[in-house]
Design a protein around this motif. Structure first.
Motif, PDB file in Angstrom:
ATOM      1  N   ALA A 293       0.844  -1.180   0.000  1.00  0.00           N
ATOM      2  CA  ALA A 293       0.000   0.000   0.000  1.00  0.00           C
ATOM      3  C   ALA A 293       0.883   1.234   0.000  1.00  0.00           C
ATOM      4  CB  ALA A 293      -0.900   0.004   1.237  1.00  0.00           C
ATOM      5  N   VAL A 294       0.308   2.360  -0.398  1.00  0.00           N
ATOM      6  CA  VAL A 294       1.054   3.610  -0.328  1.00  0.00           C
ATOM      7  C   VAL A 294       0.862   4.163   1.080  1.00  0.00           C
ATOM      8  CG1 VAL A 294       1.317   5.908  -1.283  1.00  0.00           C
ATOM      9  CG2 VAL A 294       0.735   4.034  -2.780  1.00  0.00           C
TER      10      VAL A 294
ATOM     11  N   ASP B 132      -7.457   4.246   3.117  1.00  0.00           N
ATOM     12  CA  ASP B 132      -7.523   3.945   4.544  1.00  0.00           C
ATOM     13  C   ASP B 132      -8.690   4.596   5.266  1.00  0.00           C
ATOM     14  OD1 ASP B 132      -5.327   2.346   4.379  1.00  0.00           O
ATOM     15  OD2 ASP B 132      -3.933   3.743   5.308  1.00  0.00           O
ATOM     16  N   VAL B 133      -9.775   4.884   4.561  1.00  0.00           N
ATOM     17  CA  VAL B 133     -10.888   5.545   5.237  1.00  0.00           C
ATOM     18  C   VAL B 133     -11.392   4.724   6.426  1.00  0.00           C
ATOM     19  CG1 VAL B 133     -11.691   6.985   3.343  1.00  0.00           C
ATOM     20  CG2 VAL B 133     -12.426   4.612   3.459  1.00  0.00           C
TER      21      VAL B 133
ATOM     22  N   LEU C 154      -1.064   5.993  -9.116  1.00  0.00           N
ATOM     23  CA  LEU C 154      -2.106   5.994 -10.140  1.00  0.00           C
ATOM     24  C   LEU C 154      -2.755   4.618 -10.285  1.00  0.00           C
ATOM     25  CD1 LEU C 154      -0.331   8.160 -12.869  1.00  0.00           C
ATOM     26  CD2 LEU C 154      -2.261   8.851 -11.425  1.00  0.00           C
ATOM     27  N   ARG C 155      -1.957   3.566 -10.133  1.00  0.00           N
ATOM     28  CA  ARG C 155      -2.494   2.212 -10.249  1.00  0.00           C
ATOM     29  C   ARG C 155      -3.481   1.911  -9.123  1.00  0.00           C
ATOM     30  NH1 ARG C 155      -4.750  -1.609 -12.982  1.00  0.00           N
ATOM     31  NH2 ARG C 155      -4.235  -3.740 -12.303  1.00  0.00           N
TER      32      ARG C 155
ATOM     33  N   ILE D  66      -4.731  -2.263  -2.984  1.00  0.00           N
ATOM     34  CA  ILE D  66      -3.301  -2.298  -2.711  1.00  0.00           C
ATOM     35  C   ILE D  66      -2.592  -2.829  -3.951  1.00  0.00           C
ATOM     36  CG2 ILE D  66      -3.572  -2.598  -0.220  1.00  0.00           C
ATOM     37  CD1 ILE D  66      -2.951  -5.577  -0.630  1.00  0.00           C
ATOM     38  N   LEU D  67      -1.284  -2.685  -3.971  1.00  0.00           N
ATOM     39  CA  LEU D  67      -0.474  -3.210  -5.054  1.00  0.00           C
ATOM     40  C   LEU D  67       0.095  -4.556  -4.644  1.00  0.00           C
ATOM     41  CD1 LEU D  67       1.498  -0.011  -6.122  1.00  0.00           C
ATOM     42  CD2 LEU D  67      -0.629  -0.919  -7.079  1.00  0.00           C
ATOM     43  N   GLY D  68       0.025  -5.517  -5.554  1.00  0.00           N
ATOM     44  CA  GLY D  68       0.575  -6.844  -5.297  1.00  0.00           C
ATOM     45  C   GLY D  68       1.595  -7.226  -6.348  1.00  0.00           C
ATOM     46  N   ARG D  69       2.038  -8.458  -6.272  1.00  0.00           N
ATOM     47  CA  ARG D  69       3.051  -8.923  -7.207  1.00  0.00           C
ATOM     48  C   ARG D  69       2.585  -8.843  -8.647  1.00  0.00           C
ATOM     49  NH1 ARG D  69       5.639 -14.346  -4.283  1.00  0.00           N
ATOM     50  NH2 ARG D  69       6.489 -13.265  -2.454  1.00  0.00           N
TER      51      ARG D  69
END
Length: 295
Positions: A2-3, A164-165, A247-248, A266-269
């Motif tokens: 996650a960012v 994260d709300v 952006l993703r 979230i971003l994954g592999r």
């Protein structure tokens, strides 16, 4: 991934020149440590404030060219010893560090933001200093560089707010401006039903709020993105990955109907190849492109 947790600090990244990795780790340790004081553990608000104020005094001592004079824990003293060496070695300014601390201190008492200017002021101190510190390390401190870095960092922070709300609501915080909620007939406490067990599905109004906030995040990232394509070498590549990562996440949020309560993006592999391809092979994203319109 996650960012969040200051992931726009490229800690020990192989893309960083080896000579800068220790400095980035030292700066990250400071930011992460201060944020943990404000957010983690079970200390009272008064104890958190006292410790953060000690950190602020210690930063001012380092800025005056002397070791920290205040009482610190052994762990904190080790952080400041390394930080002091980094500040001297790289001739770093202390104002970004003081700005970060002011934001963490604000988190102890401020849980709502009335409008966009109030939220942007918080981002200016809680997020933008990270980019400014990195630019100082790379010797890229023209006004245009700093302004575009600020936009990227604010954009990343706002991506995090969209992600994260529900996590923020559990901490009693809301980073959606109150005037935005009011425009859609909502209040922060209305979110409790979305986070209940079982949760209430978000209404069209809540989805519209998230879409609006995601649009603000996207515009900030796109405003700052020319910096990532202008910086040379590995610094530019690192920053392009960061921009495309933000952006993703917004793309994923839109694909899930702007419902981060049910599906926190979230971003994954599986995203790694796409982000690398975009960072290496695509031009600077254009705010006028249909791929980057608000959805």
């Amino acid at each position: 991934m996650a960012v969040d947790h200051y992931e726009n600090f490229p800690v020990a990244s192989l893309l960083l020149p080896s000579r800068l990795r220790p400095a980035v780790r030292d700066l990250y340790a400071f930011a992460r440590g201060a944020d943990d004081i404000a957010d983690e553990g079970d200390a009272s608000a008064a104890a958190r404030l006292e410790r953060l104020e000690a950190w602020r005094a210690a930063v001012r001592d380092l800025g005056a060219g002397r070791p920290a004079q205040v009482s610190l824990t052994d762990t904190d003293r080790a952080i400041f010893a390394r930080l002091g060496d980094t500040l001297v070695r790289h001739q770093m300014p202390i104002q970004p560090l003081l700005d970060l601390l002011s934001a963490f201190i604000q988190d102890l008492s401020v849980t709502r933001y009335a409008d966009e200017p109030a939220l942007l002021d918080y981002c200016r101190r809680s997020a933008n200093p990270v980019g400014r510190l990195m630019l100082h390390l790379f010797g890229q401190t023209r006004p245009v560089d700093l302004a575009q870095s600020d936009a990227i960092c604010t954009g990343l922070q706002r991506v995090n707010f969209c992600q994260d709300v529900s996590l923020d609501q559990a901490k009693g915080r809301c980073y959606i401006p109150l005037d935005c909620l009011a425009r859609h007939g909502l209040e922060p406490d209305d979110m409790k039903a979305l986070c209940a067990d079982p949760p209430t599905p978000p209404s069209d109004a809540w989805r519209a709020v998230v879409r609006e906030q995601a649009g603000q995040a996207r515009r900030a990232l796109l405003t700052g993105s020319p910096l990532a394509w202008r910086l040379p070498g590995r610094a530019g590549l690192e920053l392009r990955l960061v921009v495309h990562g933000g952006l993703r996440i917004l793309e994923k949020l839109a694909a899930e109907g702007n419902d981060p309560w049910t599906n926190r993006p979230i971003l994954g592999r599986a995203d790694a190849f796409l982000l690398c391809w975009r960072a290496f092979c695509t031009p600077c994203p254009d705010a006028a492109s249909p791929n980057h319109h608000d959805t």
